[in-house]
Design an enzyme around this catalytic site. Structure first.
Site, PDB file in Angstrom:
ATOM      1  N   ASP A  61     -33.870 -42.867 -26.107  1.00 39.06           N
ATOM      2  CA  ASP A  61     -32.998 -42.043 -25.263  1.00 39.06           C
ATOM      3  C   ASP A  61     -33.704 -40.804 -24.724  1.00 39.06           C
ATOM      4  O   ASP A  61     -33.459 -39.671 -25.143  1.00 39.06           O
ATOM      5  CB  ASP A  61     -31.708 -41.663 -26.019  1.00 39.06           C
ATOM      6  N   ARG A  71     -34.541 -51.419 -20.132  1.00 38.73           N
ATOM      7  CA  ARG A  71     -35.199 -50.956 -21.357  1.00 38.73           C
ATOM      8  C   ARG A  71     -35.369 -52.121 -22.332  1.00 38.73           C
ATOM      9  O   ARG A  71     -34.543 -53.034 -22.363  1.00 38.73           O
ATOM     10  CB  ARG A  71     -34.373 -49.873 -22.052  1.00 38.73           C
ATOM     11  N   ASP A 103     -26.906 -40.059 -32.768  1.00 35.42           N
ATOM     12  CA  ASP A 103     -26.789 -41.256 -31.916  1.00 35.42           C
ATOM     13  C   ASP A 103     -28.065 -41.492 -31.114  1.00 35.42           C
ATOM     14  O   ASP A 103     -28.217 -42.542 -30.496  1.00 35.42           O
ATOM     15  CB  ASP A 103     -25.588 -41.144 -30.971  1.00 35.42           C
ATOM     16  N   ASN A 104     -28.986 -40.528 -31.129  1.00 39.66           N
ATOM     17  CA  ASN A 104     -30.262 -40.715 -30.442  1.00 39.66           C
ATOM     18  C   ASN A 104     -31.400 -40.935 -31.431  1.00 39.66           C
ATOM     19  O   ASN A 104     -32.566 -40.751 -31.096  1.00 39.66           O
ATOM     20  CB  ASN A 104     -30.563 -39.500 -29.556  1.00 39.66           C
ATOM     21  N   ARG A 133     -23.292 -46.249 -20.571  1.00 40.20           N
ATOM     22  CA  ARG A 133     -23.873 -46.728 -19.304  1.00 40.20           C
ATOM     23  C   ARG A 133     -25.010 -47.717 -19.514  1.00 40.20           C
ATOM     24  O   ARG A 133     -25.725 -48.056 -18.580  1.00 40.20           O
ATOM     25  CB  ARG A 133     -24.364 -45.549 -18.495  1.00 40.20           C
TER      26      ARG A 133
HETATM   27  P1  AMP Z   1     -27.309 -39.143 -24.269  1.00 41.60           P
HETATM   28  O1  AMP Z   1     -27.323 -37.792 -24.914  1.00 41.60           O
HETATM   29  O2  AMP Z   1     -27.911 -39.216 -22.882  1.00 41.60           O
HETATM   30  O3  AMP Z   1     -27.904 -40.183 -25.158  1.00 41.60           O
HETATM   31  O4  AMP Z   1     -25.762 -39.518 -24.006  1.00 41.60           O
HETATM   32  C1  AMP Z   1     -24.731 -39.245 -24.905  1.00 41.60           C
HETATM   33  C2  AMP Z   1     -23.587 -40.199 -24.688  1.00 41.60           C
HETATM   34  O5  AMP Z   1     -23.043 -40.038 -23.368  1.00 41.60           O
HETATM   35  C3  AMP Z   1     -23.958 -41.663 -24.814  1.00 41.60           C
HETATM   36  O6  AMP Z   1     -22.893 -42.313 -25.433  1.00 41.60           O
HETATM   37  C4  AMP Z   1     -24.130 -42.095 -23.383  1.00 41.60           C
HETATM   38  O7  AMP Z   1     -23.934 -43.478 -23.212  1.00 41.60           O
HETATM   39  C5  AMP Z   1     -23.062 -41.279 -22.680  1.00 41.60           C
HETATM   40  N1  AMP Z   1     -23.363 -41.037 -21.248  1.00 41.60           N
HETATM   41  C6  AMP Z   1     -24.330 -40.242 -20.744  1.00 41.60           C
HETATM   42  N2  AMP Z   1     -24.294 -40.259 -19.393  1.00 41.60           N
HETATM   43  C7  AMP Z   1     -23.290 -41.096 -19.027  1.00 41.60           C
HETATM   44  C8  AMP Z   1     -22.756 -41.536 -17.778  1.00 41.60           C
HETATM   45  N3  AMP Z   1     -23.241 -41.127 -16.614  1.00 41.60           N
HETATM   46  N4  AMP Z   1     -21.710 -42.393 -17.822  1.00 41.60           N
HETATM   47  C9  AMP Z   1     -21.197 -42.810 -18.983  1.00 41.60           C
HETATM   48  N5  AMP Z   1     -21.641 -42.436 -20.182  1.00 41.60           N
HETATM   49  C10 AMP Z   1     -22.691 -41.587 -20.217  1.00 41.60           C
HETATM   50 MG    MG Z   2     -28.041 -41.349 -26.317  1.00 37.38          MG
END
Ligand code: AMP
Ligand code: MG
Length: 476
Positions: free
Chosen positions: A256, A170, A246-247, A92
């Site tokens: 993140d 960001r 990934d974070n 996103r």
């Molecule tokens: P995060 O733990 O928030 O960094 O997210 C983990 C993964 O899920 C990352 O690849 C984000 O881009 C994806 N992600 C989280 N929320 C969404 C969303 N609403 N739509 C699409 N991808 C998402």
């Molecule tokens: Mg992330």
């Protein structure tokens, strides 16, 4: 610079197409500016008066495209809660160009090739949290990504209930993650892996460019800055909550922002992420999880650098981390020089605070004013004995340190204000009703956390009992 004169570049697009998905932001319906960060605008050389223009909102909403814009999302993999996911990527977040040395990215800008089942959106509450918290971390002198602005909208999205979507723009010197390396290593794409390492050296570690064995040096750099970041998080009481690879920023930045928390009462085992049932990402585990993550990075770099050499580097992790932790804690405690007993004073203080259920930020700030009268300090704990015993040792340690200097140093290393979750929630609750005044107030203290701010005194007190140590969900 006027917005019309902005020209962005896209160095990441010079990499192979495996690295990204060229995708255009999908604008939100009826966007409005909630807050713009003037300091970040200044870093980007954008004129302040441009921040109140319609064009600025359009830019942050992915509708206005400065010269050179070629938007894209980045591909990466990652270990999530210890399990390898070979393909994640920005589900996103959409990059909208590099300006004045910073990569700009809209978070919540719609579906990308990496969205999986997500809707590509970010809700207002999580956008407010990221916007304010990245500024707070920056002002606490902790490396972090930043935000240029925050917009709200009337765009509806479904989470547990219907909410409105928002976006932050960001800003970071790098958006490359440990997981970016893991993606190419796991896929056997070693040419791309090498291009990525070279790209990262150019972008974040130019001083090692052209040196002998650059990829081993790269690993060493990342190890050291990650240690330092962990020590900073631990000394200020920050719990990230989702330290998946990934974070983890390759540039040693806090990235993140999700279900993070600042400690209320000091608790080693604090868990802020509701889905983290095992406590993998608890407060106390953060340094060892970062080491685990570095191990994953090391494996990913192994086609480029000697495993043996990298293992030797990683073997130094615990020592480097502890050194940094003691460095930051000595500054917070106003301790000059190094005395053999300092590590014990630090560790025993943490244990004492935990035993007495003491609000960490309040205690450290109160200690900064301490000149012998213990009344205010003792009032922060449930009972007196362990604190008195610890203060007796502290008194001995500081007896020959200049009082005025110590206080001065401590007041600029112990914030009066950190953004605890209950404060952010107050801002969010009001924002949902259309009142953004608390967002603005919290931004003011986020920007100057070491200042007094008499108008916001209540936020410097211990977290109200009903709001202590709450967990947050990942849904955002
Ligand atoms: P995060 O733990 O928030 O960094 O997210 C983990 C993964 O899920 C990352 O690849 C984000 O881009 C994806 N992600 C989280 N929320 C969404 C969303 N609403 N739509 C699409 N991808 C998402
Ligand atoms: Mg992330």
């Amino acid at each position: 610079m006027k917005l019309n004169d902005i020209k962005v570049s896209n160095p990441y697009l010079r990499l192979d197409s495996e690295f990204y998905d060229k995708v255009k932001p999908d604008p939100l319906f009826a966007p409005h500016l909630i807050h713009a960060n003037q300091d970040v605008a200044e870093k980007l050389n954008i004129d302040k008066d441009e921040l109140s223009s319609d064009t600025f909102v359009q830019w942050l909403n992915g509708e206005y495209h400065p010269q050179g814009t070629e938007s894209f999302s980045m591909c990466y993999a990652g270990h999530q809660f210890g399990h390898f996911v070979p393909r994640l990527g920005d589900g996103r977040a959409i990059n909208i160009g590099k300006l004045s040395g910073f990569e700009l990215q809209l978070k919540g800008a719609g579906i990308t090739e990496y969205s999986r089942h997500g809707d590509g959106r970010a809700v207002l509450r999580s956008s407010i949290r990221e916007y304010l918290m990245s500024e707070a971390m920056h002002s606490l002198k902790i490396p972090t990504t930043l935000c240029l602005g925050l917009i709200g909208s009337e765009h509806k999205v479904r989470r547990e209930s219907i909410e409105t979507a928002a976006m932050v723009c960001r800003v970071s010197s790098s958006w490359v993650r440990f997981g970016t390396f893991e993606y190419f290593a796991a896929g056997g794409m070693f040419t791309e892996l090498k291009s990525l390492a070279n790209y990262v050296i150019d972008e974040s570690f130019p001083h090692i460019k052209g040196k002998n064995d650059p990829y081993t040096l790269l690993f060493n750099e990342v190890m050291v800055i990650t240690c330092r970041l962990m020590a900073q998080w631990m000394s200020v009481g920050f719990n990230h909550g989702v330290m998946n690879t990934d974070n983890m920023s390759i540039a040693g930045l806090t990235i993140d922002y999700g279900p993070f928390a600042f400690l209320d009462d000091f608790r080693h085992e604090n868990v802020c992420n509701h889905t983290d049932t095992q406590g993998r990402y608890s407060f106390t585990n953060q340094p060892s999880i970062a080491k685990w993550n570095l191990q994953s990075l090391m494996k990913a770099l192994s086609p480029l650098a000697s495993m043996e050499k990298m293992e030797k580097i990683l073997a130094l992790y615990d020592k480097v981390y502890i050194r940094y932790l003691h460095y930051y804690m000595c500054k917070k405690l106003g301790l000059e020089g190094t005395v053999e007993e300092d590590p014990a004073i630090i560790e025993d203080m943490f244990d004492m605070l935990e035993t007495l259920h003491v609000d960490y930020t309040l205690f450290m700030r109160t200690l900064s004013h301490y000149e012998g009268d213990r009344t205010a300090l003792l009032a922060t704990g449930m009972y007196h004995e362990p604190m008195n015993a610890w203060l007796d040792r502290y008194d001995v340690r500081i007896q020959y340190i200049d009082k005025v200097e110590r206080k001065k140093q401590m007041l600029c290393n112990n914030p009066k204000y950190v953004l605890k979750n209950y404060m952010l929630q107050e801002a969010i609750d009001a924002a949902i009703e259309g009142d953004f005044s608390i967002v603005h107030d919290l931004f003011t203290i986020a920007q100057a956390p070491f200042d007094e701010h008499p108008a916001f005194e209540r936020w410097s007190e211990a977290t109200p009992k009903a709001f202590k140590n709450q967990k947050l969900s990942c849904s955002s």
